[in-house]
Design a protein around this motif. Structure first.
Motif, mmCIF file in Angstrom:
data_model
loop_
_atom_site.group_PDB
_atom_site.id
_atom_site.type_symbol
_atom_site.label_atom_id
_atom_site.label_comp_id
_atom_site.label_asym_id
_atom_site.label_seq_id
_atom_site.Cartn_x
_atom_site.Cartn_y
_atom_site.Cartn_z
ATOM 1 N N VAL A 1 22.868 20.662 -0.600
ATOM 2 C CA VAL A 1 21.989 21.750 -1.037
ATOM 3 C C VAL A 1 20.541 21.284 -0.932
ATOM 4 O O VAL A 1 20.260 20.081 -0.835
ATOM 5 N N THR A 2 19.617 22.245 -0.970
ATOM 6 C CA THR A 2 18.187 21.930 -0.844
ATOM 7 C C THR A 2 17.434 22.459 -2.059
ATOM 8 O O THR A 2 17.477 23.664 -2.329
ATOM 9 N N PRO A 3 16.756 21.609 -2.831
ATOM 10 C CA PRO A 3 15.943 22.088 -3.952
ATOM 11 C C PRO A 3 14.727 22.858 -3.436
ATOM 12 O O PRO A 3 14.004 22.372 -2.557
ATOM 13 N N VAL A 4 14.490 24.056 -3.978
ATOM 14 C CA VAL A 4 13.336 24.867 -3.596
ATOM 15 C C VAL A 4 12.692 25.435 -4.853
ATOM 16 O O VAL A 4 13.333 25.572 -5.898
ATOM 17 N N PHE A 5 11.406 25.780 -4.743
ATOM 18 C CA PHE A 5 10.658 26.315 -5.873
ATOM 19 C C PHE A 5 10.255 27.755 -5.590
ATOM 20 O O PHE A 5 9.966 28.117 -4.448
ATOM 21 N N ASP A 6 10.220 28.569 -6.658
ATOM 22 C CA ASP A 6 9.717 29.930 -6.505
ATOM 23 C C ASP A 6 8.251 29.978 -6.933
ATOM 24 O O ASP A 6 7.637 28.952 -7.247
ATOM 25 N N ALA A 7 7.691 31.188 -6.956
ATOM 26 C CA ALA A 7 6.265 31.343 -7.249
ATOM 27 C C ALA A 7 5.917 30.908 -8.670
ATOM 28 O O ALA A 7 4.779 30.525 -8.944
ATOM 29 N N GLU A 8 6.896 30.955 -9.585
ATOM 30 C CA GLU A 8 6.648 30.564 -10.976
ATOM 31 C C GLU A 8 6.902 29.089 -11.218
ATOM 32 O O GLU A 8 6.785 28.601 -12.341
ATOM 33 N N GLY A 9 7.297 28.348 -10.190
ATOM 34 C CA GLY A 9 7.557 26.928 -10.346
ATOM 35 C C GLY A 9 8.973 26.605 -10.789
ATOM 36 O O GLY A 9 9.276 25.448 -11.104
ATOM 37 N N ASN A 10 9.852 27.605 -10.828
ATOM 38 C CA ASN A 10 11.242 27.361 -11.193
ATOM 39 C C ASN A 10 12.002 26.817 -9.988
ATOM 40 O O ASN A 10 11.798 27.276 -8.860
ATOM 41 N N MET A 11 12.895 25.871 -10.228
ATOM 42 C CA MET A 11 13.608 25.242 -9.130
ATOM 43 C C MET A 11 15.029 25.785 -9.008
ATOM 44 O O MET A 11 15.697 26.041 -10.007
ATOM 45 N N SER A 12 15.466 25.974 -7.777
ATOM 46 C CA SER A 12 16.829 26.391 -7.472
ATOM 47 C C SER A 12 17.371 25.518 -6.347
ATOM 48 O O SER A 12 16.613 24.848 -5.647
ATOM 49 N N TYR A 13 18.693 25.557 -6.190
ATOM 50 C CA TYR A 13 19.337 24.869 -5.071
ATOM 51 C C TYR A 13 19.774 25.906 -4.046
ATOM 52 O O TYR A 13 20.484 26.844 -4.369
#
Length: 566
Positions: free
Chosen positions: A352-364
């Motif tokens: 999986v790849t960790p990514v950030f959204d506009a609010e700085g929350n991280m998802s895989y």
């Protein structure tokens, strides 16, 4: 103390067998039973120290069977050499104990084989399904640099560390520090000798996860308890000693708090009742102070605010696997394959790849493909919230005919064969209503070179740029020059007018030009294909114009300029 208690739990059936044998033949107690128990206990302590079995029936059943076999073998050998002989009933007792354990393991196996659907259902109850991937905001969505590039720079900066020959570069972890997405990596011992001579690892590196021109910074912070330490200073043993009834998911990873202090974080979990299936909905996180070894456990969504990854990449990968494959059970996955989704393995960490959204929350992030081996199209993408474990699946019409991550990387790879540049870290976003792959381009040494934006369902529409903004503008130009961009739906058109504030002319497809402009008091970027209006290249700043446009996000595709001064 925890290891000693583990060894005792591993020997429960051995103790029962010893008591019964001693009752049948008391004379064997001193000569055979107690020595066999003692030697088995020593071996159990050693095995428990290295294998760290969790304090659950599931984990202890197998070791109990092994310990019983070892005890029986030692006892029979001692009994025969003592001249007392082996009672027939003792053989039956050991066999009965082994049979009980095997029966228990068989029950677990059967329940586990038919428990895949319930595991999928548990994940599904904490999931959302939507049509299109997250919308891409030019100003707010962070476009990340591949961790391979960050790792390369950190490795070259190891010379900043005192006694650098003692250490090696550790695991890299994405997180937000002071509001900016960063990569953090610990420094590890190279071997046992270095650990023995050292006095804790010296600190960690950090580097921007969104600025390809940033250089790593080394932060001094002594850490005694690490992944690369040995014996009682090794992190997984520290965590096991504090919470022996919990399984550990993946490896521990470093996260940094608001004051720059590093902490080691480990996702822990328990299995669903009487199965070997992970209870993903009850994951918790252990936080370890690397200076003192003090460990604390929290529910995933109640972890300290600086922790991005309550759910480890390994657990997120397992969730994708169970969610995609087993919606209708194990037999359907093996034979029918109805509604089966296979997660791709192109992620940067545990598939999986960790990514950030506009609010700085991280998802895989990962994408799903078909179980058909010849398939190279995606059936949807998932984002798993790293704090809560919520899975969000996007599988709308935009994915019809869309390429998967392997296809996106292949397009990049084919552009630079002479330079051997390759695509890395494909992430899908919704850009101007189009499912789009955003891909890093790396050179053979792993350093970042360019960004690539690729339309997911049209391999002929893509653009490159040295910066995320430049690649985005080139991609929007490529979109505008396609038939879809030129012939947008009449129903979505609207009329607009204003004074041209800024204008630039670029080359489009098939010898056409693209006029890109902004109006005064309007942040929308308008793009006009001049294939049917060659005079539009005469547009200048200050021109008063009226036009029809199709809008999407912060971009407008101009269909016709109906009033102009040229």
């Amino acid at each position: 103390m925890t290891i000693l208690l583990t060894a005792l739990l591993v020997m429960i059936f051995s103790f029962i067998a010893a008591v019964v044998i001693a009752a049948i033949r008391p004379r064997l107690l001193v000569k055979s039973v107690l020595p066999a128990l003692g030697l088995t206990f020593v071996l159990a302590v050693i095995a428990s120290y290295f294998f760290l079995p969790a304090w659950t029936m599931l984990s202890l059943a197998g070791p109990n069977l092994v310990a019983l076999l070892v005890f029986s073998a030692i006892f029979y050998t001692l009994a025969k050499t003592s001249g007392e002989g082996v009672p027939d009933k003792s053989i039956n007792i050991s066999a009965l104990g082994g049979a009980v354990i095997l029966l228990f393991l068989l029950v677990l196996l059967v329940r586990s084989l038919f428990g895949y659907e319930k595991t999928h259902e548990a994940i599904d109850n904490n999931s959302q399904v939507a049509d299109n991937p997250p919308s891409f905001s030019e100003e707010e969505t962070p476009v990340q640099v591949a961790p391979e590039s960050a790792r390369n720079k950190m490795q070259k900066a190891m010379s900043e560390v005192d006694n650098a020959q003692f250490y090696d570069f550790g695991d890299i972890q994405a997180q937000v520090i002071d509001g900016e997405p960063m990569y953090v990596a610990n420094v590890d011992y190279t071997n046992l000798f270095r650990w023995f001579r050292g006095d804790g690892t010296p600190g960690y590196f950090q580097i921007s996860a969104v600025d390809p021109n940033d250089n790593p910074t080394f932060v001094e912070s002594s850490m005694q308890y690490t992944n690369s330490s040995f014996f009682n200073e090794k992190l997984n043993r520290v965590i096991y000693s504090a919470f022996p009834s919990w399984y550990q998911s993946g490896s521990t990873y470093l996260e940094v708090d608001e004051e720059g202090k590093p902490w080691y974080v480990q996702t822990v979990y328990q299995n669903r009742a009487l199965t070997w299936h992970t209870d993903h909905t009850n994951a918790q996180v252990v936080v370890v102070d690397p200076e003192t070894g003090e460990a604390s456990k929290y529910k995933a969504d109640n972890a300290p605010s600086f922790i991005e990854s309550s759910y480890s990449p390994a657990m997120a990968s397992d969730m994708n696997d169970k969610y995609g494959k087993y919606g209708q059970g194990l037999l359907n996955y093996m034979f029918g394959k109805e509604d089966v989704l296979i997660p791709n393995e192109n992620g940067t960490e545990n598939k999986v790849t960790p990514v950030f959204d506009a609010e700085g929350n991280m998802s895989y992030f990962t994408d799903y493909t078909s179980p058909n081996e010849d398939s190279d199209s995606t059936l949807g993408v998932s984002f798993i919230d790293a704090r809560t474990g919520e899975l969000r699946l996007y599988n709308g019409e935009e994915y019809t005919g869309a390429m998967d991550t392997q296809g996106a990387r292949g397009i990049v790879n084919r552009q630079f064969p002479e330079k051997e540049w390759t695509g890395s870290m494909p992430i899908m976003y919704n850009i101007n209503g189009n499912a789009t792959w955003v891909v890093n381009t790396l050179d053979p040494s792993g350093l970042f070179r360019q960004y690539a934006y690729i339309k997911a369902n049209d391999a002929d529409v893509y653009a490159f740029g040295d910066t995320a903004q430049g690649a985005l503008e080139n991609y929007r130009s490529a979109l505008a020059s396609t038939d879809e961009g030129v012939e947008a739906s009449e129903a979505d058109r609207e009329e607009a007018q204003g004074t041209v504030d800024r204008v630039v002319i670029t080359s489009g497809a098939e010898d056409a030009n693209l006029v890109q402009f902004k109006l005064e008091g309007d942040d929308t970027l308008y793009v006009y294909n001049t294939s049917s209006d060659a005079d539009a290249v005469l547009m200048q700043e200050g021109d008063e114009i009226t036009f029809t446009v199709n809008r999407s996000e912060d971009m407008g595709t101009v269909q016709e300029i109906t009033d102009h001064p040229w």
